[in-house]
Design a protein around this motif. Structure first.
Motif, PDB file in Angstrom:
ATOM      1  N   GLY A  40       0.773  -1.236   0.000  1.00  0.00           N
ATOM      2  CA  GLY A  40       0.000   0.000   0.000  1.00  0.00           C
ATOM      3  C   GLY A  40       0.803   1.284   0.000  1.00  0.00           C
ATOM      4  O   GLY A  40       0.229   2.363   0.057  1.00  0.00           O
ATOM      5  N   PHE A  41       2.125   1.198  -0.076  1.00  0.00           N
ATOM      6  CA  PHE A  41       2.941   2.410  -0.097  1.00  0.00           C
ATOM      7  C   PHE A  41       2.974   2.980  -1.510  1.00  0.00           C
ATOM      8  O   PHE A  41       3.042   2.249  -2.485  1.00  0.00           O
ATOM      9  CB  PHE A  41       4.367   2.110   0.377  1.00  0.00           C
ATOM     10  N   ARG A  42       2.930   4.284  -1.602  1.00  0.00           N
ATOM     11  CA  ARG A  42       2.933   4.964  -2.898  1.00  0.00           C
ATOM     12  C   ARG A  42       3.975   6.073  -2.894  1.00  0.00           C
ATOM     13  O   ARG A  42       4.333   6.608  -1.848  1.00  0.00           O
ATOM     14  CB  ARG A  42       1.559   5.578  -3.191  1.00  0.00           C
ATOM     15  N   GLY A  43       4.446   6.440  -4.076  1.00  0.00           N
ATOM     16  CA  GLY A  43       5.338   7.571  -4.240  1.00  0.00           C
ATOM     17  C   GLY A  43       6.669   7.408  -3.527  1.00  0.00           C
ATOM     18  O   GLY A  43       7.259   6.335  -3.509  1.00  0.00           O
ATOM     19  N   SER A  44       7.144   8.473  -2.942  1.00  0.00           N
ATOM     20  CA  SER A  44       8.465   8.464  -2.305  1.00  0.00           C
ATOM     21  C   SER A  44       8.512   7.592  -1.054  1.00  0.00           C
ATOM     22  O   SER A  44       9.594   7.216  -0.606  1.00  0.00           O
ATOM     23  CB  SER A  44       8.884   9.890  -1.947  1.00  0.00           C
ATOM     24  N   LYS A  45       7.361   7.240  -0.502  1.00  0.00           N
ATOM     25  CA  LYS A  45       7.341   6.390   0.691  1.00  0.00           C
ATOM     26  C   LYS A  45       7.679   4.937   0.371  1.00  0.00           C
ATOM     27  O   LYS A  45       7.941   4.148   1.270  1.00  0.00           O
ATOM     28  CB  LYS A  45       5.982   6.474   1.375  1.00  0.00           C
ATOM     29  N   LYS A  46       7.671   4.581  -0.913  1.00  0.00           N
ATOM     30  CA  LYS A  46       7.967   3.202  -1.298  1.00  0.00           C
ATOM     31  C   LYS A  46       9.421   2.825  -1.040  1.00  0.00           C
ATOM     32  O   LYS A  46       9.724   1.659  -0.850  1.00  0.00           O
ATOM     33  CB  LYS A  46       7.648   2.982  -2.787  1.00  0.00           C
ATOM     34  N   ASN A  47      10.318   3.775  -1.041  1.00  0.00           N
ATOM     35  CA  ASN A  47      11.742   3.478  -0.872  1.00  0.00           C
ATOM     36  C   ASN A  47      12.248   3.894   0.496  1.00  0.00           C
ATOM     37  O   ASN A  47      13.305   4.505   0.621  1.00  0.00           O
ATOM     38  CB  ASN A  47      12.560   4.153  -1.979  1.00  0.00           C
ATOM     39  N   THR A  48      11.509   3.534   1.531  1.00  0.00           N
ATOM     40  CA  THR A  48      11.942   3.817   2.891  1.00  0.00           C
ATOM     41  C   THR A  48      12.227   2.507   3.611  1.00  0.00           C
ATOM     42  O   THR A  48      11.679   1.462   3.248  1.00  0.00           O
ATOM     43  CB  THR A  48      10.854   4.590   3.664  1.00  0.00           C
ATOM     44  N   PRO A  49      13.096   2.543   4.604  1.00  0.00           N
ATOM     45  CA  PRO A  49      13.361   1.327   5.375  1.00  0.00           C
ATOM     46  C   PRO A  49      12.098   0.770   6.034  1.00  0.00           C
ATOM     47  O   PRO A  49      11.920  -0.442   6.123  1.00  0.00           O
ATOM     48  CB  PRO A  49      14.368   1.783   6.434  1.00  0.00           C
ATOM     49  N   TYR A  50      11.204   1.640   6.478  1.00  0.00           N
ATOM     50  CA  TYR A  50       9.973   1.167   7.109  1.00  0.00           C
ATOM     51  C   TYR A  50       9.115   0.384   6.111  1.00  0.00           C
ATOM     52  O   TYR A  50       8.555  -0.663   6.450  1.00  0.00           O
ATOM     53  CB  TYR A  50       9.169   2.337   7.681  1.00  0.00           C
ATOM     54  N   ALA A  51       9.009   0.877   4.895  1.00  0.00           N
ATOM     55  CA  ALA A  51       8.228   0.179   3.872  1.00  0.00           C
ATOM     56  C   ALA A  51       8.824  -1.196   3.583  1.00  0.00           C
ATOM     57  O   ALA A  51       8.090  -2.187   3.443  1.00  0.00           O
ATOM     58  CB  ALA A  51       8.169   1.016   2.602  1.00  0.00           C
ATOM     59  N   ALA A  52      10.143  -1.282   3.524  1.00  0.00           N
ATOM     60  CA  ALA A  52      10.806  -2.573   3.303  1.00  0.00           C
ATOM     61  C   ALA A  52      10.535  -3.517   4.463  1.00  0.00           C
ATOM     62  O   ALA A  52      10.317  -4.721   4.264  1.00  0.00           O
ATOM     63  CB  ALA A  52      12.302  -2.362   3.116  1.00  0.00           C
ATOM     64  N   GLN A  53      10.530  -2.998   5.674  1.00  0.00           N
ATOM     65  CA  GLN A  53      10.258  -3.813   6.851  1.00  0.00           C
ATOM     66  C   GLN A  53       8.834  -4.359   6.818  1.00  0.00           C
ATOM     67  O   GLN A  53       8.600  -5.528   7.142  1.00  0.00           O
ATOM     68  CB  GLN A  53      10.467  -2.978   8.106  1.00  0.00           C
ATOM     69  N   VAL A  54       7.891  -3.550   6.415  1.00  0.00           N
ATOM     70  CA  VAL A  54       6.498  -3.994   6.333  1.00  0.00           C
ATOM     71  C   VAL A  54       6.360  -5.101   5.283  1.00  0.00           C
ATOM     72  O   VAL A  54       5.706  -6.125   5.526  1.00  0.00           O
ATOM     73  CB  VAL A  54       5.565  -2.810   6.014  1.00  0.00           C
ATOM     74  N   ALA A  55       6.986  -4.923   4.124  1.00  0.00           N
ATOM     75  CA  ALA A  55       6.915  -5.937   3.076  1.00  0.00           C
ATOM     76  C   ALA A  55       7.561  -7.244   3.531  1.00  0.00           C
ATOM     77  O   ALA A  55       7.016  -8.328   3.308  1.00  0.00           O
ATOM     78  CB  ALA A  55       7.588  -5.427   1.798  1.00  0.00           C
ATOM     79  N   ALA A  56       8.726  -7.168   4.168  1.00  0.00           N
ATOM     80  CA  ALA A  56       9.406  -8.365   4.659  1.00  0.00           C
ATOM     81  C   ALA A  56       8.562  -9.071   5.709  1.00  0.00           C
ATOM     82  O   ALA A  56       8.476 -10.305   5.725  1.00  0.00           O
ATOM     83  CB  ALA A  56      10.769  -7.998   5.217  1.00  0.00           C
ATOM     84  N   ASN A  57       7.929  -8.313   6.578  1.00  0.00           N
ATOM     85  CA  ASN A  57       7.081  -8.895   7.618  1.00  0.00           C
ATOM     86  C   ASN A  57       5.879  -9.610   7.003  1.00  0.00           C
ATOM     87  O   ASN A  57       5.508 -10.703   7.449  1.00  0.00           O
ATOM     88  CB  ASN A  57       6.627  -7.809   8.593  1.00  0.00           C
ATOM     89  N   ASP A  58       5.267  -9.022   5.982  1.00  0.00           N
ATOM     90  CA  ASP A  58       4.117  -9.646   5.314  1.00  0.00           C
ATOM     91  C   ASP A  58       4.513 -10.984   4.696  1.00  0.00           C
ATOM     92  O   ASP A  58       3.808 -11.978   4.838  1.00  0.00           O
ATOM     93  CB  ASP A  58       3.556  -8.721   4.230  1.00  0.00           C
ATOM     94  N   ALA A  59       5.650 -11.013   3.994  1.00  0.00           N
ATOM     95  CA  ALA A  59       6.107 -12.253   3.362  1.00  0.00           C
ATOM     96  C   ALA A  59       6.499 -13.279   4.414  1.00  0.00           C
ATOM     97  O   ALA A  59       6.224 -14.476   4.262  1.00  0.00           O
ATOM     98  CB  ALA A  59       7.289 -11.963   2.436  1.00  0.00           C
ATOM     99  N   ALA A  60       7.121 -12.840   5.492  1.00  0.00           N
ATOM    100  CA  ALA A  60       7.583 -13.760   6.536  1.00  0.00           C
ATOM    101  C   ALA A  60       6.425 -14.423   7.265  1.00  0.00           C
ATOM    102  O   ALA A  60       6.512 -15.599   7.627  1.00  0.00           O
ATOM    103  CB  ALA A  60       8.473 -13.019   7.522  1.00  0.00           C
ATOM    104  N   LYS A  61       5.339 -13.705   7.483  1.00  0.00           N
ATOM    105  CA  LYS A  61       4.179 -14.295   8.161  1.00  0.00           C
ATOM    106  C   LYS A  61       3.632 -15.484   7.383  1.00  0.00           C
ATOM    107  O   LYS A  61       3.330 -16.527   7.951  1.00  0.00           O
ATOM    108  CB  LYS A  61       3.081 -13.248   8.337  1.00  0.00           C
TER     109      LYS A  61
END
Length: 79
Positions: free
Chosen positions: A37-58
């Motif tokens: 759900g991240f859009r624009g410049s927020k897509k390339n933040t460490p927090y966004a990467a953490q959320v994506a990794a957490n989703d896949a890991a679950k």
């Protein structure tokens, strides 16, 4: 399901994709910051990467994966 696998993180200018596979390379789960759900410049933040990794890991954890060897590919540097 094997308890061990691989985690691949691909970082580009526009997105970050995390894929979790078993030892044979079959994808168990994947996620991206765009899918999270991240859009624009927020897509390339460490927090966004953490959320994506957490989703896949679950999903992978629920499938039985407990450990993963991590590989990171940055399209920006090519390493």
């Amino acid at each position: 399901m094997e308890p061990e696998g691989f985690a691949y993180v691909q970082a580009t200018f526009n997105n970050i994709i995390v894929s979790l596979t078993n030892k044979q390379g079959q994808v168990i789960s994947w996620a991206s910051v765009g899918k999270a759900g991240f859009r624009g410049s927020k897509k390339n933040t460490p927090y966004a990467a953490q959320v994506a990794a957490n989703d896949a890991a679950k999903v992978a954890y629920d499938a039985g994966m407990r450990t993963a060897e991590v590989f990171v590919l940055s399209i920006v540097t090519g390493k």
